[in-house]
Design a protein around this motif. Sequence first.
Motif, short mmCIF file in Angstrom:
data_model
loop_
_atom_site.label_atom_id
_atom_site.label_comp_id
_atom_site.label_asym_id
_atom_site.label_seq_id
_atom_site.Cartn_x
_atom_site.Cartn_y
_atom_site.Cartn_z
N THR A 257 0.84 -1.19 0.00
CA THR A 257 0.00 0.00 0.00
C THR A 257 0.88 1.24 0.00
N LEU B 52 0.60 5.41 0.82
CA LEU B 52 -0.22 6.25 1.68
C LEU B 52 0.04 7.73 1.43
N ILE C 155 -0.83 10.74 3.49
CA ILE C 155 -1.38 11.08 4.80
C ILE C 155 -1.84 12.53 4.80
N PHE D 240 -4.54 9.44 11.41
CA PHE D 240 -3.93 8.27 10.79
C PHE D 240 -3.19 7.43 11.81
N ARG E 69 -10.68 5.89 9.50
CA ARG E 69 -9.54 6.57 8.87
C ARG E 69 -9.97 7.50 7.73
N VAL F 89 -6.28 9.63 5.31
CA VAL F 89 -5.25 9.07 4.43
C VAL F 89 -5.90 8.58 3.14
N VAL G 91 -5.29 5.80 0.25
CA VAL G 91 -4.58 4.54 0.15
C VAL G 91 -4.69 3.98 -1.27
N SER H 86 -3.75 0.36 -3.10
CA SER H 86 -3.53 -1.01 -2.66
C SER H 86 -3.18 -1.91 -3.83
#
Length: 94
Positions: A7, A9, A11, A17, A81, A85, A87, A89
Amino acid sequence: MPTYHLTTLKIIDREKFLEYATKARPLLEQYGGEYLAAGRAAGSLEGEAIALPLVLTKWADTQALVNFWDSEEYRSLRDHRSGAVLVNSTIIES
């Protein structure tokens, strides 16, 4: 055959987070996941290194990862979350 989950990220809200990450780790381990690496790329041997923070986990297989990802407990953490953030994946089957 192990499965790896990479992943990246972005942020947005560090405090929120970190609260999520503290709760996610033991849950991930409860479902059989193993953290292999977390941090930023140290460089690249070819092309550009990924600039965002990375997390790499290992699973017994893809189904174990999906069981974690789709679990009620993790779904609740993902909701928490939200807004903290972004993400991306990637599942890698070996």
